[in-house]
Write an enzyme that holds these catalytic residues in place. Structure first.
Site, mmCIF file in Angstrom:
data_model
loop_
_atom_site.group_PDB
_atom_site.id
_atom_site.type_symbol
_atom_site.label_atom_id
_atom_site.label_comp_id
_atom_site.label_asym_id
_atom_site.label_seq_id
_atom_site.Cartn_x
_atom_site.Cartn_y
_atom_site.Cartn_z
ATOM 1 N N LYS A 61 0.819 -1.215 0.000
ATOM 2 C CA LYS A 61 0.000 0.000 0.000
ATOM 3 C C LYS A 61 0.852 1.264 0.000
ATOM 4 C CE LYS A 61 -4.355 -1.970 1.240
ATOM 5 N NZ LYS A 61 -5.383 -2.249 2.234
ATOM 6 N N ARG A 83 -3.285 -10.453 4.738
ATOM 7 C CA ARG A 83 -3.688 -10.398 3.327
ATOM 8 C C ARG A 83 -2.538 -9.810 2.524
ATOM 9 N NH1 ARG A 83 -5.892 -6.836 -0.302
ATOM 10 N NH2 ARG A 83 -7.517 -7.634 -1.680
HETATM 11 N N1 HH2 Z 1 -7.369 -3.938 0.762
HETATM 12 C C1 HH2 Z 1 -7.713 -3.945 -0.553
HETATM 13 C C2 HH2 Z 1 -8.772 -4.720 -1.011
HETATM 14 N N2 HH2 Z 1 -9.471 -5.503 -0.151
HETATM 15 N N3 HH2 Z 1 -9.851 -6.319 2.028
HETATM 16 C C3 HH2 Z 1 -9.543 -6.324 3.336
HETATM 17 N N4 HH2 Z 1 -10.240 -7.095 4.197
HETATM 18 N N5 HH2 Z 1 -8.514 -5.562 3.834
HETATM 19 C C4 HH2 Z 1 -7.757 -4.758 3.035
HETATM 20 O O1 HH2 Z 1 -6.859 -4.076 3.552
HETATM 21 C C5 HH2 Z 1 -8.073 -4.714 1.627
HETATM 22 C C6 HH2 Z 1 -9.146 -5.523 1.161
HETATM 23 C C7 HH2 Z 1 -6.933 -3.098 -1.526
HETATM 24 O O2 HH2 Z 1 -5.828 -3.792 -2.015
HETATM 25 P P1 HH2 Z 1 -5.766 -4.582 -3.417
HETATM 26 O O3 HH2 Z 1 -6.811 -5.642 -3.490
HETATM 27 O O4 HH2 Z 1 -4.386 -5.066 -3.559
HETATM 28 O O5 HH2 Z 1 -6.008 -3.499 -4.531
HETATM 29 P P2 HH2 Z 1 -7.286 -3.036 -5.364
HETATM 30 O O6 HH2 Z 1 -8.335 -2.607 -4.412
HETATM 31 O O7 HH2 Z 1 -6.767 -1.913 -6.224
HETATM 32 O O8 HH2 Z 1 -7.757 -4.213 -6.182
#
Ligand code: HH2
Length: 345
Positions: free
Chosen positions: A279, A314
């Site tokens: 992040k 995660r």
């Molecule tokens: N962060 C993201 C998405 N889902 N779910 C939980 N429970 N906690 C988190 O911190 C979280 C999440 C954002 O990260 P990412 O999936 O890598 O990116 P994007 O939202 O751009 O797909």
């Protein structure tokens, strides 16, 4: 109102009377008493009454079949064109399947499949399109005999419903059941565990100017309220996971305040999920503008989370996180425990 944060012991020593943190593997013998507008006060845990200690020490039931007495790794699989780190790479079915297999081979205990980016500024995806992106991947994983639990990262009832039908086990909602009024009923009816994540605002607006009275305690109160709402909708606490939502309507300082005192959230009586992988705050602190070059910082944050007793990490970089966890666990546990575990394995 006061809040009680268990202070996890950092090494393998177990002083007389130390208590298991959420059933283990960590222990604590001191707590921090937090109150708005006052500096924290440290007390011996032995001074607290049984009712206050109960949610901090009770073992957590397994979630989607995963034991909650050790940190488990959730591998991220975004089947989106626009996720901030892996967008576009796994949007087609063969690539998604290959990545899922790679994540499992690297040591993922659960896969989190997302069909809508929630990065700051992301645009909303229609449910039909989100289903088209996610359900076939889950069906294919099951068809190919990938047996690890699968989580569907969605805010929407129809997407969760389709994913659960296709073989998903857990609903991961970054809006904690506030986005779609129908999602709680889907999870309750299907008896699916739910991750309730804190966010301030929506992905479109959340990073504009996030403000809190006290970020740690505000997020705690908000999650406590969302747990009550989920329970009222028929989702028992045993099927709820909580997440402070790193990067979702938070400045660098907000993220750090939550990470420094993450163990506060054990007081909610549910397993803690931590999602900090790659992040922006990691890039800001480390001077790394490219998300896919933030692996080392992400592993450091995951270990810091494990050291506060987070049960689900995660991450994008499963192999590296697994290696780091194995070493951290070997060093922070008594040799006798590790040997007994090896014999059991
Ligand atoms: N962060 C993201 C998405 N889902 N779910 C939980 N429970 N906690 C988190 O911190 C979280 C999440 C954002 O990260 P990412 O999936 O890598 O990116 P994007 O939202 O751009 O797909």
């Amino acid at each position: 109102m006061t809040y009680v944060r268990p202070i996890p012991l950092a090494d393998a020593t177990r002083p007389e009377g130390a208590l298991p943190l959420a059933g283990g593997p960590l222990f604590f013998d001191r707590v921090e008493i937090l109150e708005r507008g006052r500096p924290p006060v440290v007390l011996p845990a032995a001074e607290l009454d049984a009712a206050t200690l109960a949610p901090l020490t009770a073992p957590r039931p397994p979630v989607a079949g995963l034991a909650m007495d050790r940190p488990q790794i959730m591998g991220i699989l975004n089947v989106t064109p626009d996720s901030f780190s892996d967008g576009g790479r796994f949007a087609a079915l063969p690539e998604a399947l290959a990545q899922a297999q790679a994540l499992v081979a690297a040591g993922a205990d659960i896969l989190d499949i997302g069909g809508e980016s929630t990065r700051p500024g992301a645009v909303e995806v229609e449910p039909a399109e989100e289903i088209r992106r996610t359900a076939p991947v889950i069906e294919m994983l099951r068809g190919q005999g990938i047996a690890v639990p699968v989580s569907i990262d969605t805010r929407k009832a129809p997407v969760a419903e389709a994913a659960l039908k296709a073989g998903a086990d857990l609903v991961n909602d970054v809006a904690a059941l506030t986005w779609d009024a129908g999602l709680a009923a889907v999870a309750a009816t299907r008896e699916a565990p739910v991750c309730l994540m804190h966010a301030q605002g929506t992905p479109q607006t959340m990073q504009a100017d996030p403000r809190y009275d006290d970020v740690l305690l505000d997020v705690y109160d908000w999650l406590a309220e969302r747990i009550r709402a989920a329970e009222a909708a028929g989702i028992p606490r045993a099927r709820i996971v909580t997440d402070p939502g790193i990067g979702f309507g938070k400045t660098l300082e907000h993220n750090l305040a939550l990470l420094r005192r993450l163990s506060l959230f054990h007081g909610l009586g549910c397993p803690i999920l931590l999602g900090a992988s790659r992040k922006r705050f990691i890039g800001t602190l480390a001077g790394e503008p490219l998300a896919d070059r933030r692996m080392a910082g992400s592993v450091a944050v995951a270990l810091a989370g494990a050291a506060q007793g987070a049960q689900i990490l995660r991450v994008h970089d499963v192999r590296e996180t697994r290696q780091a966890l194995i070493l951290w666990q070997a060093i922070t546990r008594e040799a006798a425990e590790t040997a007994a575990e090896r014999r059991q394995a």
